[in-house]
Write a protein that holds these residues in place. Structure first.
Motif, PDB file in Angstrom:
ATOM      1  N   GLU A 191      51.014  39.602  47.419  1.00  0.00           N
ATOM      2  CA  GLU A 191      50.098  39.548  46.300  1.00  0.00           C
ATOM      3  C   GLU A 191      49.548  40.948  46.060  1.00  0.00           C
ATOM      4  N   GLU A 192      48.649  41.073  45.099  1.00  0.00           N
ATOM      5  CA  GLU A 192      48.103  42.388  44.758  1.00  0.00           C
ATOM      6  C   GLU A 192      47.433  43.023  45.977  1.00  0.00           C
ATOM      7  N   GLN A 193      47.803  44.271  46.242  1.00  0.00           N
ATOM      8  CA  GLN A 193      47.256  45.050  47.360  1.00  0.00           C
ATOM      9  C   GLN A 193      47.410  44.315  48.688  1.00  0.00           C
ATOM     10  N   GLU A 194      48.582  43.756  48.904  1.00  0.00           N
ATOM     11  CA  GLU A 194      48.849  43.001  50.127  1.00  0.00           C
ATOM     12  C   GLU A 194      50.148  43.470  50.752  1.00  0.00           C
ATOM     13  N   THR A 195      50.165  43.554  52.054  1.00  0.00           N
ATOM     14  CA  THR A 195      51.398  43.790  52.804  1.00  0.00           C
ATOM     15  C   THR A 195      51.675  42.561  53.660  1.00  0.00           C
ATOM     16  N   SER A 214      49.269  38.332  56.441  1.00  0.00           N
ATOM     17  CA  SER A 214      48.773  39.463  55.663  1.00  0.00           C
ATOM     18  C   SER A 214      47.309  39.679  56.020  1.00  0.00           C
ATOM     19  N   HIS A 216      43.369  41.118  54.584  1.00  0.00           N
ATOM     20  CA  HIS A 216      42.612  41.274  53.347  1.00  0.00           C
ATOM     21  C   HIS A 216      41.179  41.681  53.643  1.00  0.00           C
ATOM     22  N   ARG A 217      40.631  42.521  52.760  1.00  0.00           N
ATOM     23  CA  ARG A 217      39.191  42.799  52.783  1.00  0.00           C
ATOM     24  C   ARG A 217      38.572  42.047  51.612  1.00  0.00           C
TER      25      ARG A 217
END
Length: 391
Positions: A191-195, A214, A216-217
């Protein structure tokens, strides 16, 4: 006058574009999102409903299997059910679902499942609650670090290797999918800004599980979101928790999908893991004889269940049936005493084991004699069905 709707496959690129626009409006997405989604599922797996040349709505039929009693049964996963706003309230949605069910019946698919935006519509089509989709959460600092008996190795996302491990787990859990490729691909799609990180648990030559996650912040803090997991041995389970605990310096919470009663939490020292959210997917039996005969059953019982079933959509599902279970398999014949009476909706949670026969009788989903309740309990009661996949 009852509106007349026609049901068909997508005929051309213009149909696909129009369907994408409708689905984008229904699910608050962009045309590009819908085009990508349609292509991932496969254009051939979408159907449209139209009236006087205008596309009214559409639906995806995802060809999969579903595991019941260690046997995989063909299942049509229903997704992306969308009706254009100006046609809502006209009977278009129920007409589309009935057409879809009749197509699956023609294709000899015994089961269908879906995640409902509204239960009322799908109950009209013969669906009922079938199993759970549940997300757990735990503060990372409460997970103890222990000995890690197995290595955990980062690898590339190889569907063939992962699916081989997944199937060993899935066959033992009622409700798990024999996944369509699109579901696998979604697990690896960031997803957006996800590895997305993929690790094998154990050696690369003899893995005993895997973890896909993954990080997330968010406003709620930093989260490690486990997208999928398989743990086949005690050593893999112990290694998994130790590996996750190793993220505590940066990760505040860990989330994963599991059963309502989750055995992963049994090895934790305290009850710090909590259910964050839970919902239920719905199931419909399309072909009663095939669904009952293809399913697996407890191997140690020999019992007969005399059913009487009502189905307003499929005439061949109506009437009395005898389900004879022996050596883990079921055989269905017509006739019998009709000692357990229910409609096709009530059959769904009985078939899956989501509720016991006694609970279903209490809620007026079935009526049965004491001997029939006992037989049904022997046949269907087991671990609560669940799946980790949303479609």
């Amino acid at each position: 006058m009852t509106p007349v709707f026609e049901y068909s496959k997508l005929a051309n690129a213009e149909d696909e574009k129009k369907l994408g626009e409708i689905l984008g409006q229904c699910f608050i997405g962009t045309p590009g999102d819908q085009e990508s989604y349609i292509n991932s599922i496969g254009v051939e797996n979408f159907r449209i409903l139209h009236q006087q040349g205008q596309i009214v709505g559409g639906v995806a039929i995802i060809p999969m299997g579903q595991w019941w009693g260690c046997q995989t049964i063909p299942m049509g996963g229903i997704a992306a059910v969308g009706i254009a706003p100006e046609y809502r309230g006209t009977g278009a949605a129920i007409a589309m679902m009935q057409h879809t069910l009749k197509e699956l019946h023609t294709r000899s698919v015994p089961l269908t499942a879906l995640y409902p935006a509204t239960q009322r519509l799908y109950r009209k089509a013969g669906y009922e609650q079938g199993g759970s989709f549940c997300t757990w959460e735990i503060p990372c600092e409460t997970i103890p670090t222990t000995e890690q008996p197995l290595p955990i190795v980062r690898v590339g996302f190889d569907i063939k290797i992962l699916n081989k491990l997944y199937q060993q787990k899935a066959r033992l859990i009622n409700g798990h999918l024999d996944r369509h490729r699109a579901i696998w691909e979604r697990l690896n799609k960031p997803e957006e800004q996800e590895t997305v990180y993929t690790y094998l648990v154990g050696s690369a030559n003899q893995p005993e599980g895997y973890i896909i996650f993954s990080q997330h912040r968010t406003e709620d803090g930093s989260i490690l979101r486990i997208k999928d997991w398989v743990l086949l041995t005690t050593a893999a389970l112990q290694s998994f928790w130790n590996f996750v605990a190793g993220h505590r310096s940066q990760i505040e919470k860990v989330r994963w999908r599991s059963a309502v009663v989750d055995s992963l939490t049994l090895v934790l020292p305290e009850q710090t893991a909590k259910i964050k959210s839970t919902t239920r997917w719905m199931l419909r039996v399309i072909d009663i004889v095939k669904a009952l005969e293809m399913r697996g059953y407890p191997p140690g019982i020999e019992v007969e269940l005399h059913l009487e079933i009502q189905d307003d959509l499929f005439a061949e599902n109506n009437g009395k049936f005898i389900l004879a279970v022996s050596h883990g398999r079921g055989e269905v014949t017509s006739g019998g005493k009709g000692e357990l009476q229910l409609d096709v909706k009530g059959l769904a949670p009985l078939y899956t084991g989501l509720f016991t026969p006694q609970q279903l009788q209490l809620t007026k989903k079935l009526t049965a004699t004491e001997s029939a309740l006992l037989a049904a309990t022997q046949i269907f009661t087991g671990a609560s069905p669940w799946m980790p996949d949303f479609f």
